[in-house]
Design a protein around this motif. Structure first.
Motif, PDB file in Angstrom:
ATOM      1  N   VAL A 205      12.156  -8.433   6.323  1.00  0.00           N
ATOM      2  CA  VAL A 205      10.826  -8.223   6.207  1.00  0.00           C
ATOM      3  C   VAL A 205      10.227  -8.556   4.872  1.00  0.00           C
ATOM      4  N   ARG A 206      11.079  -8.818   3.750  1.00  0.00           N
ATOM      5  CA  ARG A 206      10.489  -9.276   2.536  1.00  0.00           C
ATOM      6  C   ARG A 206       9.885 -10.552   2.806  1.00  0.00           C
ATOM      7  N   ASP A 207      10.045 -11.235   3.931  1.00  0.00           N
ATOM      8  CA  ASP A 207       9.556 -12.714   4.164  1.00  0.00           C
ATOM      9  C   ASP A 207       8.455 -12.534   5.333  1.00  0.00           C
ATOM     10  N   HIS A 208       7.372 -12.627   5.038  1.00  0.00           N
ATOM     11  CA  HIS A 208       6.225 -12.354   6.224  1.00  0.00           C
ATOM     12  C   HIS A 208       6.308 -13.288   7.238  1.00  0.00           C
ATOM     13  N   GLU A 209       6.846 -14.470   7.026  1.00  0.00           N
ATOM     14  CA  GLU A 209       6.945 -15.557   8.063  1.00  0.00           C
ATOM     15  C   GLU A 209       7.933 -15.013   9.072  1.00  0.00           C
ATOM     16  N   GLN A 210       9.040 -14.854   8.635  1.00  0.00           N
ATOM     17  CA  GLN A 210       9.858 -14.306   9.477  1.00  0.00           C
ATOM     18  C   GLN A 210       9.681 -13.008  10.374  1.00  0.00           C
ATOM     19  N   ILE A 211       8.879 -12.183   9.767  1.00  0.00           N
ATOM     20  CA  ILE A 211       8.256 -11.157  10.670  1.00  0.00           C
ATOM     21  C   ILE A 211       7.315 -11.665  11.732  1.00  0.00           C
TER      22      ILE A 211
ATOM     23  N   PHE B 267       5.773  -2.048   1.469  1.00  0.00           N
ATOM     24  CA  PHE B 267       4.306  -2.231   1.643  1.00  0.00           C
ATOM     25  C   PHE B 267       3.537  -3.583   2.596  1.00  0.00           C
ATOM     26  N   VAL B 268       4.084  -4.651   1.795  1.00  0.00           N
ATOM     27  CA  VAL B 268       3.595  -5.913   2.100  1.00  0.00           C
ATOM     28  C   VAL B 268       4.240  -6.214   3.542  1.00  0.00           C
ATOM     29  N   SER B 269       5.521  -5.851   3.849  1.00  0.00           N
ATOM     30  CA  SER B 269       6.029  -5.979   5.107  1.00  0.00           C
ATOM     31  C   SER B 269       5.479  -5.048   6.322  1.00  0.00           C
ATOM     32  N   THR B 270       4.820  -3.991   5.820  1.00  0.00           N
ATOM     33  CA  THR B 270       4.158  -3.122   6.708  1.00  0.00           C
ATOM     34  C   THR B 270       2.799  -3.775   7.049  1.00  0.00           C
ATOM     35  N   PHE B 271       2.162  -4.309   6.118  1.00  0.00           N
ATOM     36  CA  PHE B 271       0.695  -4.955   6.396  1.00  0.00           C
ATOM     37  C   PHE B 271       0.889  -6.130   7.286  1.00  0.00           C
ATOM     38  N   ALA B 272       2.137  -6.930   7.007  1.00  0.00           N
ATOM     39  CA  ALA B 272       2.256  -8.299   7.611  1.00  0.00           C
ATOM     40  C   ALA B 272       2.804  -7.673   9.123  1.00  0.00           C
ATOM     41  N   GLY B 273       3.628  -6.585   9.298  1.00  0.00           N
ATOM     42  CA  GLY B 273       3.896  -6.217  10.755  1.00  0.00           C
ATOM     43  C   GLY B 273       2.555  -6.081  11.392  1.00  0.00           C
TER      44      GLY B 273
END
Ligand SMILES: NC(=O)c1ccc[n+]([C@@H]2O[C@H](COP(=O)([O-])OP(=O)(O)OC[C@H]3O[C@@H](n4cnc5c(N)ncnc54)[C@H](O)[C@@H]3O)[C@@H](O)[C@H]2O)c1
Length: 255
Positions: free
Chosen positions: A64-70, A116-122
């Motif tokens: 989840v540290r990589d938003h493209e993977q999400i 947080f950024v992972s949550t935003f991206a999700g």
């Protein structure tokens, strides 16, 4: 069954609170995608739960540290299940207790990315699919978002950011029928909790002290938090949005 044939994504669902969510949703008939970096533990959980049913669980490798993977994992989930009804943004980390003097700006940025950024991206990548189902978002924040925590300025900030995002998105997406809520646990008996205790001089005493913070004299189980997430995702919570549900066993009472 409260989530029969509906689809849910859980980030960090191989262990801890995320695994509690996976178990609870599967028991309610859901189609569950667990997005986790630990696919071995995820596959073991999926094998166990697919035998038990009535829901179905798949594991998708995702950092989840990589938003493209999400983004890719969300698209894969919708490809597999044909729909998305809920995303639970749960994956997160709590670094060892550190004063602000010993916390670098880089430390804060990388924890913000993770929590947080992972949550935003999700949220961002799920919303186009949630519009079609009038689905919902559940963000796993923490009581530290509202109470603070000693030597945890970076962690508490990431958790407060999740709560702010929850409220702002609830306002933005309500007219489209999408509900957005957060769960704020106090202390939950998970691998993360035990790893944290192991960084201290006396882990057993630390875990006892943490247990006694709740009026029940114990921590929550991962499934107890999973059941709060299920409530928020289900039609039972159809009039609940923008809320941070404090699932804290009375830990903030009696000061
Ligand atoms: N345990 C508690 O007492 C507690 C209290 C309040 C809030 N929380 C929050 O609950 C969430 C889950 O905590 P937990 O205690 O279950 O943690 P945990 O460490 O026990 O489990 C975390 C899960 O996330 C996965 N994960 C770790 N890094 C990942 C990454 N980069 N990408 C994808 N998956 C990754 C792990 O493999 C694991 O399955 C966190 O956001 C945490 O801040 C926990």
């Amino acid at each position: 069954m409260r989530f029969k044939n509906r689809s849910v994504i859980v980030t960090g669902g191989s262990k801890g609170i995320g695994a509690g969510c996976v178990r609870v949703f599967c028991s309610e008939g859901a189609l569950v995608a667990n997005l986790d970096i630990d696919t071995a533990a995820g596959d073991a959980l999926a094998t166990e739960l697919n035998e038990a049913g009535p829901g179905r669980v798949i594991t998708i490798g995702c950092d989840v540290r990589d938003h493209e993977q999400i983004r890719a994992a969300i698209e894969q989930t919708v490809g597999e299940f044909g729909r998305l009804d809920c995303i639970i943004n749960n994956a997160g980390a709590h670094p060892p207790a550190t004063t602000i003097d010993d916390t670098s700006v880089d430390d804060v940025q990388s924890l913000m990315q993770m929590n947080f950024v992972s949550t935003f991206a999700g949220c961002k990548y799920a919303v186009p699919h949630l519009r079609k189902t009038r689905g919902s978002i559940v963000n796993v924040s923490s009581m530290t978002a509202v109470l603070g925590q000693k030597r945890s300025s970076a962690y508490a900030s990431t958790k407060a950011a999740q709560l702010g995002l929850t409220k702002a998105l609830a306002v933005e997406l309500g007219h489209e029928g999408i509900r957005v809520n957060a769960v704020l646990p106090s202390n939950v008996d998970t691998p993360l909790m035990r790893e944290w205790a192991d960084t201290l001089d006396d882990p057993a005493t630390a875990l006892k002290r943490v247990s006694e913070l709740q009026v029940f004299g114990r921590m929550a189980s991962p499934e107890e938090i999973g059941r709060v997430c299920l409530f928020l995702a289900s039609d039972d919570a159809s009039f609940v949005t923008g809320q941070g549900i404090e699932a804290e066993g009375g830990a903030s009472l009696d000061y």
